[in-house]
Design a protein around this motif. Structure first.
Motif, short mmCIF file in Angstrom:
data_model
loop_
_atom_site.label_atom_id
_atom_site.label_comp_id
_atom_site.label_asym_id
_atom_site.label_seq_id
_atom_site.Cartn_x
_atom_site.Cartn_y
_atom_site.Cartn_z
N ILE A 186 -38.36 61.26 30.68
CA ILE A 186 -37.21 60.99 29.81
C ILE A 186 -37.38 61.73 28.49
O ILE A 186 -36.42 62.30 27.94
CB ILE A 186 -37.07 59.47 29.59
CG1 ILE A 186 -36.68 58.78 30.90
CG2 ILE A 186 -36.03 59.18 28.51
CD1 ILE A 186 -36.68 57.28 30.83
N LYS A 187 -38.60 61.73 27.96
CA LYS A 187 -38.85 62.44 26.70
C LYS A 187 -38.56 63.95 26.87
O LYS A 187 -37.94 64.57 26.00
CB LYS A 187 -40.30 62.23 26.26
CG LYS A 187 -40.64 62.86 24.92
CD LYS A 187 -42.11 62.65 24.58
CE LYS A 187 -42.45 61.18 24.45
NZ LYS A 187 -43.86 60.98 24.01
N LYS A 188 -38.99 64.50 27.99
CA LYS A 188 -38.75 65.92 28.24
C LYS A 188 -37.26 66.21 28.35
O LYS A 188 -36.76 67.22 27.85
CB LYS A 188 -39.46 66.35 29.53
CG LYS A 188 -39.36 67.83 29.83
CD LYS A 188 -40.16 68.19 31.07
CE LYS A 188 -40.05 69.68 31.37
NZ LYS A 188 -40.83 70.05 32.59
N ALA A 189 -36.53 65.31 28.99
CA ALA A 189 -35.08 65.49 29.12
C ALA A 189 -34.40 65.43 27.77
O ALA A 189 -33.48 66.20 27.47
CB ALA A 189 -34.51 64.43 30.06
N VAL A 218 -34.34 54.36 27.57
CA VAL A 218 -34.02 55.67 27.00
C VAL A 218 -33.97 55.59 25.48
O VAL A 218 -34.45 56.48 24.77
CB VAL A 218 -32.70 56.21 27.58
CG1 VAL A 218 -32.26 57.47 26.84
CG2 VAL A 218 -32.84 56.49 29.06
N LYS A 219 -33.41 54.50 24.96
CA LYS A 219 -33.33 54.33 23.51
C LYS A 219 -34.73 54.23 22.90
O LYS A 219 -35.00 54.81 21.84
CB LYS A 219 -32.52 53.08 23.18
CG LYS A 219 -32.31 52.87 21.69
CD LYS A 219 -31.45 51.64 21.43
CE LYS A 219 -31.27 51.44 19.93
NZ LYS A 219 -30.46 50.22 19.65
N GLU A 250 -39.11 57.17 19.85
CA GLU A 250 -40.44 57.80 19.80
C GLU A 250 -40.30 59.29 19.51
O GLU A 250 -41.05 59.85 18.70
CB GLU A 250 -41.16 57.59 21.13
CG GLU A 250 -41.56 56.15 21.42
CD GLU A 250 -42.23 56.03 22.78
OE1 GLU A 250 -42.51 57.10 23.40
OE2 GLU A 250 -42.47 54.89 23.23
N VAL A 251 -39.35 59.93 20.17
CA VAL A 251 -39.15 61.37 19.98
C VAL A 251 -38.72 61.67 18.55
O VAL A 251 -39.16 62.64 17.93
CB VAL A 251 -38.11 61.90 20.98
CG1 VAL A 251 -37.73 63.35 20.66
CG2 VAL A 251 -38.62 61.79 22.41
#
Length: 384
Positions: A334-337, A362-363, A368-369
């Protein structure tokens, strides 16, 4: 002696008559010829168009039968790569366009801004937007231009691809609405479409050169078989007026009356779905995003949420914890996306499962991102 001369004259008359018959037969044979065969769903030999309409005893020229002229227009792309169908409203222009499209070989794409109920059954049609706009049609024309360019490069190395026919009705309307795009594309197709194996069938309710976007390029109509219907046919050939459905075909400046033939039955011919050419969808359309999500979901099933978590399925108050390696891998994906530019909504659709749980995860990963870029900067400030 007199009897001998009379006999000689009779023999000479017979010889002259025989020579005349043979000459007439050869002339007729070579005048009509045999057209080169081009693969087409209509299994009919394609004779060449006669040099002049057939007439007898000074009567009005007899219309060429449908079986003689139809295959010429359909199966001879080297001589007549393009077709223009011109006729006033209500004269059967749309039916003829559909019959031409359904009985021609190769791939097919249809543009008709204002399709009526019952037309083009079973065939995808590029129409006006729901609000009456032309963004969908413009995007399709841009895709056709890109295909034109692609085939231009491919033909340098061999076959540019299967024959592609662009059926484009209501051309004058598109010329006005898309004046920066449509006229140039028409000129490109008519002037250089044949070597790229691209053919155009154009429809208009005007008989003017400018109606087809060829203003200033009138000589390009020599590459078209121009079919006129109704009053337009009568205007160029008054002998067609008594016909139930006046129709003429103009090729290389010659106007020939023809029989329209079984158009209503031909326009019901079925087409296989693989015959439809689908333009690439622009990346900013909802349909593209939907297809992209479906494709990504099929490719990455391991992004789906673990249904064994203890999160309440009706609320998103509890964020699923990454308590296993599988869950951590999921969060990494998910982070990569997110960092690749996909929106959280797109990723939620890809993840699937319970939407509340997916959105919560996802939120959390998005937060985090968002914190990650700031952490190195803070560490640098503390080090300073």
């Amino acid at each position: 002696m007199e009897a001998w001369l009379q006999g000689l004259m009779v023999v000479l008359l017979f010889v002259a008559a025989a020579v005349s018959l043979v000459t007439f037969g050869l002339r007729r044979r070579y005048a009509r010829g045999t057209a080169p065969q081009h693969p087409a769903p209509v299994a009919v030999a394609a004779p060449d168009l006669p040099l002049a309409p057939v007439s007898a005893n000074g009567a009005a020229p007899r219309a060429i039968p449908h079986a003689d002229w139809w295959p010429v227009v359909q199966q001879m792309p080297d001589r007549f790569p393009h077709t223009a169908v011109l006729g006033p409203s209500g004269e059967g222009k749309s039916s003829l366009l559909e019959a031409l499209a359904r009985t021609r070989a190769g791939l097919l794409v249809v543009i008709q801004p204002n399709r009526k109920a019952g037309e083009w059954a079973g065939i995808p049609v590029i129409e006006c937007d729901d609000d009456g706009g032309y963004t969908t049609i413009a995007a399709t024309l841009q895709a056709i231009r890109a295909e034109f360019a692609r085939r231009g490069g491919a033909m340098k190395h061999g076959d540019p691809g299967p024959w592609l026919t662009i059926v484009w009705d209501e051309v004058p309307l598109c010329m006005r609405k898309l004046k920066d795009l449509a006229p140039d594309l028409i000129v490109d197709l008519i002037s250089a479409g044949r070597p790229r194996k691209m053919r155009a069938i154009l429809g208009a309710t005007s008989d003017r050169v400018g109606a087809l976007g060829l203003g200033g390029y009138g000589d390009l109509r020599e590459s078209c078989a121009v079919i006129r219907l109704g009053a337009f046919a009568v205007a160029v050939d008054p002998s067609t007026q008594p016909a139930a459905y006046p129709t003429t075909v103009e090729v290389v400046g010659q106007i020939i009356p023809v029989e329209r033939g079984p158009i209503l039955s031909l326009r019901r011919a079925a087409l296989a779905p693989q015959r439809f050419w689908t333009p690439p969808l622009p990346a900013d359309t909802e349909e593209y995003r939907y297809q992209y999500r479906a494709a990504e979901r099929a490719k990455t099933p391991d992004m789906r949420l673990d249904t064994d978590t203890d999160t309440d399925t009706d609320t998103a108050d509890t964020v699923p914890a990454a308590t296993s390696k599988a869950a951590q891998r999921q969060r990494d994906k998910i982070k990569k996306a997110l960092t690749s530019g996909l929106s959280p909504t797109d990723i939620v659709d890809i993840v699937g499962g319970n939407r509340n749980k997916a959105f919560a995860l996802v939120k959390a990963v998005q937060e985090e991102v968002e914190r990650e870029p700031a952490e190195p900067a803070i560490a640098q400030l503390e080090a300073d």
